[in-house]
Enzyme design. Structure first.
Site, PDB file in Angstrom:
ATOM      1  N   ASN A  52       0.827  -1.209   0.000  1.00  0.00           N
ATOM      2  CA  ASN A  52       0.000   0.000   0.000  1.00  0.00           C
ATOM      3  C   ASN A  52       0.860   1.258   0.000  1.00  0.00           C
ATOM      4  O   ASN A  52       1.917   1.310   0.626  1.00  0.00           O
ATOM      5  CB  ASN A  52      -1.027  -0.002   1.142  1.00  0.00           C
ATOM      6  CG  ASN A  52      -0.453  -0.312   2.506  1.00  0.00           C
ATOM      7  OD1 ASN A  52       0.495  -1.055   2.626  1.00  0.00           O
ATOM      8  ND2 ASN A  52      -1.048   0.260   3.537  1.00  0.00           N
ATOM      9  N   GLU A  95       0.367   5.143   0.687  1.00  0.00           N
ATOM     10  CA  GLU A  95      -0.541   6.161   1.231  1.00  0.00           C
ATOM     11  C   GLU A  95      -0.128   7.561   0.807  1.00  0.00           C
ATOM     12  O   GLU A  95       0.942   7.779   0.246  1.00  0.00           O
ATOM     13  CB  GLU A  95      -0.591   6.013   2.764  1.00  0.00           C
ATOM     14  CG  GLU A  95      -1.190   4.676   3.155  1.00  0.00           C
ATOM     15  CD  GLU A  95      -1.407   4.511   4.649  1.00  0.00           C
ATOM     16  OE1 GLU A  95      -0.922   5.339   5.446  1.00  0.00           O
ATOM     17  OE2 GLU A  95      -2.076   3.525   5.017  1.00  0.00           O
ATOM     18  N   CYS A 145      -4.221   0.680  -2.447  1.00  0.00           N
ATOM     19  CA  CYS A 145      -4.027  -0.566  -1.694  1.00  0.00           C
ATOM     20  C   CYS A 145      -2.977  -1.453  -2.362  1.00  0.00           C
ATOM     21  O   CYS A 145      -2.763  -1.397  -3.579  1.00  0.00           O
ATOM     22  CB  CYS A 145      -5.327  -1.362  -1.644  1.00  0.00           C
ATOM     23  SG  CYS A 145      -6.632  -0.589  -0.681  1.00  0.00           S
ATOM     24  N   GLU A 188      -3.086  -4.634  -3.039  1.00  0.00           N
ATOM     25  CA  GLU A 188      -3.610  -5.565  -4.045  1.00  0.00           C
ATOM     26  C   GLU A 188      -3.637  -4.915  -5.424  1.00  0.00           C
ATOM     27  O   GLU A 188      -3.265  -5.524  -6.427  1.00  0.00           O
ATOM     28  CB  GLU A 188      -5.045  -5.992  -3.698  1.00  0.00           C
ATOM     29  CG  GLU A 188      -5.171  -6.801  -2.433  1.00  0.00           C
ATOM     30  CD  GLU A 188      -5.388  -5.944  -1.188  1.00  0.00           C
ATOM     31  OE1 GLU A 188      -4.829  -4.827  -1.115  1.00  0.00           O
ATOM     32  OE2 GLU A 188      -6.109  -6.399  -0.295  1.00  0.00           O
ATOM     33  N   CYS A 220     -10.365  -4.719   0.611  1.00  0.00           N
ATOM     34  CA  CYS A 220     -11.469  -3.744   0.613  1.00  0.00           C
ATOM     35  C   CYS A 220     -12.368  -3.963  -0.609  1.00  0.00           C
ATOM     36  O   CYS A 220     -12.016  -4.692  -1.543  1.00  0.00           O
ATOM     37  CB  CYS A 220     -10.915  -2.320   0.627  1.00  0.00           C
ATOM     38  SG  CYS A 220     -10.318  -1.755  -0.966  1.00  0.00           S
ATOM     39  N   CYS A 232     -10.804  -3.188  -4.070  1.00  0.00           N
ATOM     40  CA  CYS A 232      -9.858  -4.212  -4.532  1.00  0.00           C
ATOM     41  C   CYS A 232     -10.603  -5.455  -5.006  1.00  0.00           C
ATOM     42  O   CYS A 232     -10.220  -6.084  -5.992  1.00  0.00           O
ATOM     43  CB  CYS A 232      -8.883  -4.576  -3.420  1.00  0.00           C
ATOM     44  SG  CYS A 232      -7.648  -3.298  -3.160  1.00  0.00           S
TER      45      CYS A 232
HETATM   46  N1  THU Z   1      -5.172  -1.632   2.663  1.00  0.00           N
HETATM   47  C1  THU Z   1      -4.632  -2.412   1.684  1.00  0.00           C
HETATM   48  O1  THU Z   1      -3.595  -2.075   1.103  1.00  0.00           O
HETATM   49  N2  THU Z   1      -5.239  -3.565   1.387  1.00  0.00           N
HETATM   50  C2  THU Z   1      -6.287  -4.083   2.082  1.00  0.00           C
HETATM   51  O2  THU Z   1      -6.703  -5.182   1.783  1.00  0.00           O
HETATM   52  C3  THU Z   1      -6.904  -3.323   3.176  1.00  0.00           C
HETATM   53  C4  THU Z   1      -6.410  -1.937   3.345  1.00  0.00           C
HETATM   54  C5  THU Z   1      -4.474  -0.401   3.020  1.00  0.00           C
HETATM   55  C6  THU Z   1      -5.101   0.882   2.616  1.00  0.00           C
HETATM   56  C7  THU Z   1      -4.510   1.833   3.625  1.00  0.00           C
HETATM   57  O3  THU Z   1      -3.234   2.243   3.177  1.00  0.00           O
HETATM   58  C8  THU Z   1      -4.313   0.986   4.857  1.00  0.00           C
HETATM   59  O4  THU Z   1      -4.334  -0.355   4.427  1.00  0.00           O
HETATM   60  C9  THU Z   1      -5.357   1.197   5.929  1.00  0.00           C
HETATM   61  O5  THU Z   1      -6.632   1.070   5.414  1.00  0.00           O
END
Ligand code: THU
Length: 169
Positions: free
Chosen positions: A62, A64, A73, A75, A112, A115
């Site tokens: 991920n 941010e 994310c 994925e 999420c 994704c």
């Molecule tokens: N996140 C992912 O990268 N994948 C997931 O399956 C769930 C959430 C990330 C998004 C964000 O950067 C952090 O986790 C918190 O939500």
């Protein structure tokens, strides 16, 4: 009115050593790449590894952003890299791992909704179901297709379905 039931099959493993070799190797990659996540806002480090039909593995984590919606994310980073670089190769399997403060999450990580939709698109695109491995300390779960994560999903065929005629008939 009729009621139907949608069932999913979930295989659950107690730890990574119980997984078959190819699944274990992919999950190790997801764990490894999660350590490089850029997640200064959530502290939630996610890694994803994608195995393609051509044998290649792509990874992502991920990313941010201070403007939150601009992040992405793990994925989708892994999947979009795969689609960008190997557009003709189907996705066979994806492994996802997550750690909070450097510690693997207790329950299996759950992708999420956005994704899930992107994973569904990859299945539709290549007409191949993908295996999904969700990592957790207490258990690791393995699913045999995105249908298990996103039943009743919106897809290309919905766009192709004719709508009602102009007269509203
Ligand atoms: N996140 C992912 O990268 N994948 C997931 O399956 C769930 C959430 C990330 C998004 C964000 O950067 C952090 O986790 C918190 O939500």
């Amino acid at each position: 009115m009729k009621t139907t039931e949608i069932r999913i099959t979930v295989r659950e493993f107690e730890n990574i050593d119980e997984l078959p070799e190819s699944e274990r190797a992919l999950l190790m990659e997801a764990r490894r790449i999660s350590e490089f996540a850029y997640a200064p806002y959530s502290g939630f480090h996610v890694g994803a590894a994608v195995l393609l039909g051509n044998g290649k593995i792509t990874t992502g984590n991920n990313q941010e952003n201070s403007a939150y919606p601009s992040g992405l994310c793990a994925e989708r980073v892994a999947l979009f890299y795969a689609n960008a670089n190997y557009p003709d190769s189907e996705v066979k399997m994806i492994a996802i791992s997550a750690a909070k403060n450097g510690i693997l999450v207790q329950d299996p990580v759950k992708p999420c909704g956005g994704c899930r939709q992107s994973l569904a698109e990859a299945e539709t695109r290549f007409n191949t179901p993908m295996r999904i491995i969700l990592d957790g300390k207490d258990s690791i779960i393995v699913l045999n297709g995105v249908e298990s994560l996103l039943p009743l999903s919106f897809s290309k065929k919905d766009l192709d379905t004719p709508g009602p005629s102009k007269g509203g008939e």
